[in-house]
Design an enzyme around this catalytic site. Structure first.
Site, PDB file in Angstrom:
ATOM      1  CB  CYS A 232      -7.105   3.048   4.155  1.00 51.04           C
ATOM      2  SG  CYS A 232      -7.535   1.890   5.440  1.00 51.04           S
TER       3      CYS A 232
ATOM      4  CD  GLU B  82      -2.953   1.268   2.105  1.00 54.99           C
ATOM      5  OE1 GLU B  82      -3.751   2.164   1.929  1.00 54.99           O
ATOM      6  OE2 GLU B  82      -2.971   0.364   3.039  1.00 54.99           O
TER       7      GLU B  82
ATOM      8  CG  ASN C 266      -9.042  -2.438   2.502  1.00 55.66           C
ATOM      9  OD1 ASN C 266      -8.266  -3.530   2.681  1.00 55.66           O
ATOM     10  ND2 ASN C 266      -8.753  -1.313   3.129  1.00 55.66           N
ATOM     11  CD  GLU C 267      -8.958  -2.723   7.444  1.00 58.88           C
ATOM     12  OE1 GLU C 267      -9.368  -1.501   7.598  1.00 58.88           O
ATOM     13  OE2 GLU C 267      -8.084  -3.213   7.777  1.00 58.88           O
TER      14      GLU C 267
END
Length: 653
Positions: free
Chosen positions: A240, A48, A374-375
């Site tokens: 993120c 990332e 993602n989350e």
């Protein structure tokens, strides 16, 4: 009296033998029945663009804000004389800003620019640097000139070259500069050296010596560190940043392909997240884009695993449902997913397959894995994920789809999402856990009771967060102990990636991180070597290893697993001793015969200082140490030191 002394000696010997028997731990490895297959993707990498991991890191560009597109157009630059930022008739429509250098109006004045780079421009003695710029003569006419210089931290130019701009049309000009000295905090300076105007855009400086020698390529030492891990999977681009702080700043893969000069700038979600370590100049140029990620995956031997936005912005930062894309408006996002698969795998006659070929890779990248979201959490996530799954399954049924269990390793969000992922029949579920030493040690049996018939597990982001979140030996040892549980449950856990991957020592916002670097060099953390030991000794099949007929998941602070490698014909046993004492261990390779095993090797990772770290100043503080060991028949007797992770390997004749 003599008889009395003899009796006492015999009693003492018996007591000693009894004590020794009590403290010896026998581990039995069943060698005759290899178990679950260990996936080639078992241990890999998560990337990332955090901690200046891409621009200023893996992407070897040395110029900050090379296209003048930062929110403040000259952020990263100092201008002097007559410099103007313009947007009329630009060279690149997606990066419309450029600068015009004009006569300063006096023979003793100067016009020009200087760039500070990323925490300085790092130059090395005798190294070559390729400077390039797109330029034109806005009024046409005669040739005009400018000088580019490498300037050291004492403000002295150490290398310089003059370039002539000869056309009224935008053209690329370049020159190679050789530095006569090493300086981590140099800068790049440009002087207008003629009287007429020159327009400039996409001002760039790369080391000539990049990974694979590619122009505009990747930083060689950082890629080599990745290759040296022998990763099975490479997940990108996050994290993120896939979500973005809002939908408009999500990572859009289509903006990251095509000519680098015309890839539009994107705000980095990590620019403003941590006000205690705030970097208002942290953007994504997309110079390191999806094509480069696919190419890097191929070159380091890892399966590419792209992650795409599912129409949800970061839920941590957006509580209002209106911040997200409604489910009935997801068509373009779903099409992005389908187009990505075509870009990676499509024939050169297709739209996106042709773009891949035009960029230099006619052969497909053979994409097999795709993560969506993602989350994310709550009912919004499965509602958004489901139409993606239906469309991808219909068009590309062989693509394995990865869903998420949310940001936590347990709790309400986690418990809600796992049944939803089963209902949607995703192939793998991405679990994340940044937890304490205690958590990692108590979770060694985490996957022992997972559903063997449900989706497989991708431990997509994890790291042990010790006190002060250091990359110390204690954290690495706890990870090594925990990973015995990943290995023992390889029928359920198909992939695992430590996170984050990179951090610039001057630009970090999150730690711990696997690899640290500055402008000149890099260092592999102790955690890196744990990952490497597992990857190098992955094996092909799990073997049953028990102590007192139970898996070794913390009894007497010991953790262990074993594998068979059918390619090397090797038995490999991993043991972590997290206790403060040396422990006597007897490893029985049950099922092997006398003379079948050669003498083996032991690779030990140990430090008497739990807070020990590998740093740029002291990169070799804690390193694996390898030694030869002898096995007696099918039994290995060892005294495993306190706070030690050991890998024992024996070849079968």
């Amino acid at each position: 009296m003599r008889m009395h002394r003899s009796l006492l000696s015999a009693l003492a010997l018996c007591m000693g033998m009894s004590l020794n028997a009590q403290t010896e731990h026998e581990m039995v490895v069943k060698t005759t029945k290899p178990g679950a297959e260990i996936q080639s993707t078992m241990y890999g990498l998560f990337f990332e663009d955090i901690n200046f991991g891409a621009d200023g890191g893996l992407y070897a560009e040395l110029i900050k804000n090379r296209s003048f597109e930062f929110t403040q157009n000259l952020l990263g630059w100092k201008s002097f004389g007559n410099v103007e930022v313009r947007t009329d008739n630009p060279a690149f429509d997606k990066n419309p800003h450029y600068v015009r250098l004009s006569n300063p109006g006096h023979p003793d004045k100067q016009t020009g620019l200087e760039n500070e780079g990323f925490f300085g421009v790092g130059i090395k003695k005798d190294a070559q640097y390729r400077f390039s710029v797109w330029a034109r003569l806005p009024q046409g006419g005669e040739s005009q000139s400018f000088r580019v210089e490498l300037v050291n931290s004492n403000n002295n130019p150490v290398a310089k070259q003059t370039l002539n701009v000869t056309s009224a049309d935008w053209k690329k000009y370049e020159v190679v500069l050789t530095s006569p000295e090493t300086d981590a905090k140099a800068l790049v300076r440009i002087f207008l050296t003629s009287k007429g105007d020159i327009d400039m855009d996409h001002v760039s400086l790369f080391p000539v010596d990049t990974w694979k020698g590619r122009e505009g390529g990747l930083r060689k030492d950082l890629v080599q560190a990745l290759a040296d891990l022998k990763p099975g999977v490479f997940r990108f681009p996050g994290g993120c940043i896939v979500e973005g702080t809002d939908i408009d700043t999500r990572y859009n893969w289509k903006n990251s392909v095509g000519p680098v000069e015309n890839r539009p700038l994107n705000t980095n979600r990590w620019q403003y997240t941590f006000t205690n370590r705030f970097y208002p100049d942290y953007f994504q140029t997309y110079g390191l884009g999806f094509y480069e990620y696919f190419l890097l995956s191929e070159e380091i031997g890892a399966e590419p695993l792209p992650v795409l936005n599912c129409g949800l912005a970061c839920q941590f930062q957006n509580k209002d449902p209106k911040a997200h894309v409604p489910v009935d408006k997801l068509d373009c996002y779903i099409q992005d997913a389908l187009d990505l698969i075509e870009f990676a795998n499509g024939d050169v006659t297709t739209k996106w397959g042709k773009l891949r070929a035009d960029m230099g890779h006619p052969a497909p990248f053979n994409l097999k894995l795709l993560a969506v979201g993602n989350e994310q959490w709550g009912k919004e996530y499965p509602e958004h994920l489901e139409p993606f799954i239906k469309a991808i399954r219909k068009a590309y049924p062989k693509i394995r789809i990865i869903g998420s269990s949310g940001p936590d390793s347990e709790g309400d969000k986690f418990e809600y999402l796992w049944p939803e992922m089963k209902r949607l029949k995703v192939d793998l579920v991405d679990e994340h856990f940044y937890r304490s030493q205690k958590w990692f040690l108590t979770q060694a049996a985490r996957y022992d009771n997972y559903d063997r018939k449900g989706p497989k597990v991708f431990a997509g982001e994890y790291a042990c967060h010790a006190q002060n979140k250091k990359n110390n030996f204690d954290a690495a040892l706890c990870e090594a102990a925990f990973m015995t549980g990943l290995e023992r449950n390889a029928d359920v856990v198909h992939m695992a990636t430590y996170a984050p991957l990179f951090a610039h020592v001057k630009g970090w916002q999150w730690r711990p991180d696997l690899i640290w670097f500055d402008n000149m060099s890099s260092v592999c953390s102790v955690n890196y070597y744990v990952q490497q030991l597992y990857a190098y000794n992955k094996g092909t099949n799990v073997l049953s290893l028990t102590m007192d007929k139970k898996p070794v998941t913390g009894q007497d602070e010991l953790y262990a697993s074993a594998v068979w490698d059918k390619n090397e014909k090797a038995y490999i046993v991993k043991i972590a001793n997290t206790a403060d004492k040396e422990q006597n261990i007897r490893v029985v390779l049950d099922g092997t015969k006398k003379g079948q095993l050669t003498s083996g090797t032991a690779t030990l990772l140990h430090s008497s200082d739990l807070d020990a770290e590998n740093t740029l100043a002291n990169p070799n503080t804690v390193l694996p140490q390898k030694e030869d060991i002898q096995i007696e028949g099918n039994v290995l007797n060892v005294k495993l030191g306190a706070k030690t992770f050991a890998v024992y390997k024996f070849l079968k004749k």
